[in-house]
Design an enzyme around this catalytic site. Structure first.
Site, PDB file in Angstrom:
ATOM      1  N   LYS A   1      77.086 -21.082  -8.105  1.00  0.00           N
ATOM      2  CA  LYS A   1      77.938 -20.092  -7.439  1.00  0.00           C
ATOM      3  C   LYS A   1      77.173 -19.342  -6.349  1.00  0.00           C
ATOM      4  O   LYS A   1      77.723 -19.022  -5.297  1.00  0.00           O
ATOM      5  CB  LYS A   1      78.476 -19.078  -8.466  1.00  0.00           C
ATOM      6  CG  LYS A   1      79.422 -19.661  -9.505  1.00  0.00           C
ATOM      7  CD  LYS A   1      80.733 -20.092  -8.912  1.00  0.00           C
ATOM      8  CE  LYS A   1      81.703 -20.531  -9.997  1.00  0.00           C
ATOM      9  NZ  LYS A   1      82.963 -21.075  -9.423  1.00  0.00           N
TER      10      LYS A   1
ATOM     11  N   LYS B   1      83.988 -32.656  -9.710  1.00  0.00           N
ATOM     12  CA  LYS B   1      85.155 -32.472 -10.574  1.00  0.00           C
ATOM     13  C   LYS B   1      86.319 -31.859  -9.805  1.00  0.00           C
ATOM     14  O   LYS B   1      86.142 -31.223  -8.763  1.00  0.00           O
ATOM     15  CB  LYS B   1      84.780 -31.584 -11.758  1.00  0.00           C
ATOM     16  CG  LYS B   1      84.517 -30.132 -11.407  1.00  0.00           C
ATOM     17  CD  LYS B   1      84.473 -29.282 -12.660  1.00  0.00           C
ATOM     18  CE  LYS B   1      84.378 -27.805 -12.278  1.00  0.00           C
ATOM     19  NZ  LYS B   1      84.649 -26.925 -13.411  1.00  0.00           N
TER      20      LYS B   1
ATOM     21  N   LYS C   1      90.082 -25.785  -8.465  1.00  0.00           N
ATOM     22  CA  LYS C   1      90.868 -24.988  -7.527  1.00  0.00           C
ATOM     23  C   LYS C   1      90.024 -24.494  -6.354  1.00  0.00           C
ATOM     24  O   LYS C   1      90.495 -24.377  -5.236  1.00  0.00           O
ATOM     25  CB  LYS C   1      91.489 -23.788  -8.250  1.00  0.00           C
ATOM     26  CG  LYS C   1      92.267 -24.145  -9.507  1.00  0.00           C
ATOM     27  CD  LYS C   1      92.808 -22.877 -10.171  1.00  0.00           C
ATOM     28  CE  LYS C   1      93.407 -23.168 -11.538  1.00  0.00           C
ATOM     29  NZ  LYS C   1      92.442 -23.027 -12.617  1.00  0.00           N
TER      30      LYS C   1
END
Length: 332
Positions: free
Chosen positions: A112, A195, A198
């Protein structure tokens, strides 16, 4: 006594095939055999700073799609994370015994930080602690998670065991990854890199509510290459991802047919993608129809959310009372 299962999905938008095959399909199978708590992780979603309107809309999307996927609020406890304030209280207590070094080493935190260097907030750092609180608040032993969440689950065991040692108790059991299939499912996206998710953009994910034409357009635009250059060659990642998607939604015969064509250098990606899109449309059709019906029934959704919050809080309040007593918070 049935074993307790806990899992949740972040309310950051509509559910996609990765959510369904990686988690929700398992939820539906488990609910008759286990004491199940399935929640909508709206507190987790705050790390991305949604607007109030988006936050509320996204919670509704997930609630509707949980129900449309077959989760029964009479058999399972379906609740919104923020409706159970005891989770935030346990998160606070666990944070007191979580260390900077172990949180900074979390793979998801490092990912992140790389992806969003301007939004490295404390919520991202302590994300595994909140996930641990979600699990430990109901003293769960089984957690249906995707492959990418296994490290977070290991950290939940660490935090629970550390609490037990610190307060000389065997209070929290150890939670473990759980799936009805032989191995944890990782559903790839359409961008050729990893993967389905969203955060990677609309084009990367096929949503349960997508209409057939949208699914066809997304799949036909999926990343591919010029085709194999020798027989029986290994597939590059973008192509392997498409085959992995076919493995999820198509029949074994269909998959074997296209595997054979690839091995013989006879595959036509246009035909392959058309077949993949049609199989996705068939797989999502029942849920798509139920989503449209349930989304219109606001009174039913309010009833489900209220009922779930009451059931979840009953369990969570018991845990918090006992945890506070173990820590030493007692009335005079």
């Amino acid at each position: 006594m049935k074993e307790t299962v806990v899992s949740g999905i972040r309310s950051t938008g509509k559910l996609h095939l990765g959510n369904y095959y990686g988690a929700v399909k398992n939820f539906v199978q488990m609910q008759n055999d286990y004491n199940c708590y399935f929640f909508i992780a709206d507190l987790h979603s705050l790390t991305t700073h949604p607007t109030p309107a988006d936050l509320h809309g996204n919670i509704k999307h997930v609630l509707v799609e949980y129900l449309a996927s077959g989760i029964d609020p009479e058999n399972s406890t379906i609740y919104i994370q923020s409706d159970v304030p005891e989770i935030a209280e346990l998160y606070l207590y666990l944070n007191m015994n979580a260390y900077m070094g172990e949180l900074e080493r979390s793979t998801s935190f490092k990912d992140k930080v790389r992806a969003n260097p301007d939004n490295v907030n404390a919520g991202l750092l302590t994300y595994p602690v909140l996930m641990a609180a979600d699990i430990l608040i109901h003293k769960a032993t089984k957690v249906p998670v995707g492959k990418d969440q296994e490290q977070h689950l290991e950290m939940a065991r660490t935090f629970g065991n550390r609490f037990n040692r610190l307060y000389n108790t065997e209070y929290f059991p150890e939670p473990y990854a759980f799936s009805y299939s032989d191995k944890l499912v990782k559903v790839p996206g359409l961008d050729g890199k990893g993967k389905m998710g969203k955060s990677e953009g609309e084009a990367n994910a096929v949503y349960l509510s997508d209409d057939p034409e949208t699914i066809r357009k997304k799949v036909m635009r999926a990343v591919s290459d010029g085709g194999p250059t020798e027989e029986n060659q290994a597939k590059p990642e973008p192509i392997q991802n498409l085959f992995d998607l076919m493995k999820v939604v198509s029949s074994a015969d269909t998959l074997a047919h296209f595997e054979d064509l690839y091995s013989k250098m006879q595959i036509r990606y246009g035909d392959f993608k058309k077949q993949l899109a049609e199989d996705m449309i068939i797989a999502t059709a029942p849920m798509r129809e139920r989503i449209q019906d349930i989304a219109k029934d606001d009174s039913y959704l309010r009833q489900v959310a209220k009922h779930g919050a009451l059931k979840a809080r009953e369990s969570a309040q018991k845990t918090i009372r006992e945890v506070r007593s173990l820590i030493g918070f007692k009335s005079f």
